[in-house]
Design a protein around this motif. Structure first.
Motif, mmCIF file in Angstrom:
data_model
loop_
_atom_site.group_PDB
_atom_site.id
_atom_site.type_symbol
_atom_site.label_atom_id
_atom_site.label_comp_id
_atom_site.label_asym_id
_atom_site.label_seq_id
_atom_site.Cartn_x
_atom_site.Cartn_y
_atom_site.Cartn_z
ATOM 1 N N LEU A 28 13.633 0.114 3.566
ATOM 2 C CA LEU A 28 12.884 -1.040 4.067
ATOM 3 C C LEU A 28 12.288 -1.880 2.945
ATOM 4 O O LEU A 28 11.828 -2.999 3.180
ATOM 5 N N GLN A 29 12.234 -1.350 1.729
ATOM 6 C CA GLN A 29 11.893 -2.090 0.506
ATOM 7 C C GLN A 29 10.597 -2.907 0.608
ATOM 8 O O GLN A 29 10.575 -4.112 0.358
ATOM 9 N N PRO A 30 9.458 -2.273 0.959
ATOM 10 C CA PRO A 30 8.219 -3.044 1.056
ATOM 11 C C PRO A 30 7.609 -3.336 -0.309
ATOM 12 O O PRO A 30 7.808 -2.586 -1.274
ATOM 13 N N HIS A 31 6.855 -4.423 -0.395
ATOM 14 C CA HIS A 31 5.874 -4.581 -1.461
ATOM 15 C C HIS A 31 4.688 -3.680 -1.089
ATOM 16 O O HIS A 31 4.466 -3.412 0.094
ATOM 17 N N ALA A 32 3.912 -3.239 -2.066
ATOM 18 C CA ALA A 32 2.756 -2.396 -1.737
ATOM 19 C C ALA A 32 1.670 -2.555 -2.779
ATOM 20 O O ALA A 32 1.950 -2.665 -3.982
ATOM 21 N N PHE A 33 0.427 -2.562 -2.293
ATOM 22 C CA PHE A 33 -0.764 -2.606 -3.140
ATOM 23 C C PHE A 33 -1.520 -1.303 -2.904
ATOM 24 O O PHE A 33 -2.071 -1.082 -1.831
ATOM 25 N N LEU A 34 -1.545 -0.443 -3.916
ATOM 26 C CA LEU A 34 -2.044 0.916 -3.768
ATOM 27 C C LEU A 34 -3.380 1.097 -4.486
ATOM 28 O O LEU A 34 -3.612 0.496 -5.527
ATOM 29 N N GLY A 35 -4.215 1.954 -3.924
ATOM 30 C CA GLY A 35 -5.532 2.207 -4.493
ATOM 31 C C GLY A 35 -5.575 3.422 -5.393
ATOM 32 O O GLY A 35 -6.655 3.951 -5.685
ATOM 33 N N GLY A 36 -4.436 3.879 -5.833
ATOM 34 C CA GLY A 36 -4.362 5.020 -6.730
ATOM 35 C C GLY A 36 -3.109 4.902 -7.577
ATOM 36 O O GLY A 36 -2.324 3.962 -7.437
ATOM 37 N N VAL A 54 3.843 -1.957 -6.074
ATOM 38 C CA VAL A 54 5.261 -1.664 -5.891
ATOM 39 C C VAL A 54 5.957 -2.969 -5.520
ATOM 40 O O VAL A 54 5.609 -3.606 -4.517
ATOM 41 N N HIS A 55 6.928 -3.349 -6.340
ATOM 42 C CA HIS A 55 7.640 -4.607 -6.128
ATOM 43 C C HIS A 55 8.799 -4.371 -5.170
ATOM 44 O O HIS A 55 9.778 -3.708 -5.503
ATOM 45 N N GLY A 56 8.674 -4.883 -3.962
ATOM 46 C CA GLY A 56 9.700 -4.689 -2.954
ATOM 47 C C GLY A 56 10.702 -5.825 -2.916
ATOM 48 O O GLY A 56 10.704 -6.722 -3.753
ATOM 49 N N ASN A 57 11.541 -5.770 -1.883
ATOM 50 C CA ASN A 57 12.593 -6.772 -1.737
ATOM 51 C C ASN A 57 12.795 -7.076 -0.256
ATOM 52 O O ASN A 57 13.925 -7.120 0.233
ATOM 53 N N SER A 58 11.674 -7.252 0.466
ATOM 54 C CA SER A 58 11.752 -7.541 1.896
ATOM 55 C C SER A 58 10.493 -8.299 2.293
ATOM 56 O O SER A 58 9.648 -8.623 1.454
#
Length: 472
Positions: A137-145, A155-159
């Motif tokens: 599903l290739q999401p972008h993500a902004f993580l707190g850890g 995380v650089h996604g493609n969707s």
């Protein structure tokens, strides 16, 4: 501003775990990104290595870019209100946004998965990202850890999918417009913002739930679902996995639309079967994450991934391969005599979960813990809960409160918790005394607990024990 208007971004407080993820996003889009932080850290050095210019120490207003229509300035409430750079921007004609508002901009233009809760957000957000990636599903993500499975906290996604932590502090999550929203827990917290638990539920979590986009899904732990509407229907399938669904879904262990059954520990890892809302059963899912609370987090992440279109094979492969997150029950030293575990726990429920997980994994060992309370206000509000959780340890050490953004409150110190503990095997020490005390330990499990700067002391504790091993 619209995202398409932005050509340059300046961050006031760029080195924070949440701020740095947003900085990385804009940098990955080819924008000019610069910023300020108080001190240099491994995280800021990583940003600089990626091409982001950062200055440190005192404010330097000359380094703040001139106001323009294509400049976005992002700031964090951790910055003092009288900080000269912030004062300059607030007084000028700048586009000034909090980090939460920037995530709101992103969520409105994408299919947002927002994961909320007073605890478990970082772990569940990271598991969800990993499962969605495994599912293609290739999401972008902004993580707190800092996850072990990705290069960093962005995380650089493609969707068109984006996964974010939906933070209840300062009602930040009300900037989001999620397509799928998760509420893991809604225990009393941040009462300096909300006043009381009822107000936290109404103006915080229920207001967040009402922001789910039309046709979207709300996923709530089964035992708090009565706080939200519409109530979950009794029986009857509402989706055909993996085609997705809409409405309110519950999750949990032994109950819920997405439900973990037959939870057991085999070969040092948790295994469970997952029942879905239509009765479909996915058997023998494995996770190496410790504790039943992490089984619940994993179930929530599985629910999101299935609603987003992920396959059951992706769930099983992704969860089995997931390696965890720094400072979330992270084993930093393991010998045949002593185990040292670092954990971000800073709420009574989180403390209890970490201690219980250690008991499950090491049932025959002495479980000791060092706890650094985080914030004077939280210590004042939850002293009794902290004391009750710490009483689960065989031995507890309390060190001074980490104040973060707060000024001291009269009568509120770590002694407030210490005095409410029933255990007699407890010590109240300063940082240096604690380092000396932990250096003398020769066996058992040592938990290092807290959300402040206790992580800066962890390498010293580990190094002392490694020296002992080396030198006999």
């Amino acid at each position: 501003m619209e995202l398409t208007d932005i050509k340059q971004v300046y961050f006031i407080g760029v080195g924070g775990i949440g701020m740095s993820a947003v900085a990385r996003y804009f940098n990955s889009q080819g924008l000019k990104v610069t910023g300020y932080d108080k001190t240099e850290t491994p995280l800021t050095r990583a940003l600089e290595a990626e091409g982001i210019a950062i200055h440190y120490g005192a404010a330097n207003v000359s380094l703040v870019p001139d106001a323009s229509d294509d400049l976005l300035v992002v700031w964090t409430p951790a910055i003092p209100t009288d900080f000269a750079e912030l004062v300059k921007v607030q007084a000028g004609n700048y586009n000034l946004y909090k980090r939460a508002q920037v995530l709101g901009l992103l969520s409105r233009g994408m299919d947002c998965v927002g994961i909320a809760g007073t605890h478990g957000k970082t772990t569940t957000t990271t598991i969800t990202t990993h499962l969605m990636m495994t599912a293609g599903l290739q999401p972008h993500a902004f993580l707190g850890g800092i996850p072990r499975d990705f290069d960093g906290n962005y995380v650089h996604g493609n969707s068109n999918w984006v996964v974010v932590e939906a933070d209840e502090y300062d009602r930040s999550f009300l900037n989001l417009d999620p397509a799928i929203a998760v509420i893991l827990s809604a225990d009393p917290d941040h009462l300096d913002i909300y006043g009381d638990h009822d107000n936290m539920l109404e103006t915080g979590f229920r207001a967040y739930a009402r922001r789910v986009k039309e046709g979207g899904s709300l996923i709530v732990r089964y035992d708090i679902a009565h706080h939200f509407s519409p109530p979950p229907p009794k029986g009857g399938a509402r989706l055909t996995p993996p085609l997705g669904g809409e409405g309110l879904y519950t999750f949990g262990i032994g109950a819920g639309d997405f439900c973990a059954h037959n939870v057991r520990v085999e070969d040092g890892a948790f295994h469970f079967d997952l029942k879905e809302p239509d009765g479909h059963l996915i058997t023998n899912i494995r996770t190496a994450l410790p504790g039943r609370h992490n089984v619940e987090n994993a179930v929530a992440a599985c629910a999101v991934t299935r609603l987003a279109g992920g396959s059951e094979d992706a769930l099983k492969a992704g969860l089995s391969a997931f390696r965890g997150i720094a400072r979330r029950f992270e084993t930093v030293l393991k010998t045949n005599k002593i185990v040292i575990i670092d954990d971000y726990a800073h709420h009574p429920t989180e403390l209890e979960a970490a201690i219980t997980a250690a008991r499950e994994l090491y049932p025959d060992q002495t479980i000791r813990g060092v706890f650094q309370p985080h914030l004077f206000s939280r210590t004042q509000d939850f002293a009794q809960g902290f004391a009750k959780a710490l009483d689960l340890l065989d031995e507890a050490i309390l060190i001074p409160i980490y104040p973060a953004r707060e000024l001291p409150i009269e009568g509120v110190t770590s002694r407030l918790i210490f005095g409410k503990m029933r255990s007699t095997n407890k010590r109240l020490l300063d940082d240096e005394q604690m380092l000396a005390a932990t250096a003398e330990l020769t066996d058992g499990v040592l938990l290092l607990l807290g959300a402040g700067n206790i992580d800066a002391l962890v390498p010293k504790i580990v190094a002392e024990h490694q020296n002992t091993l080396t030198n006999g």
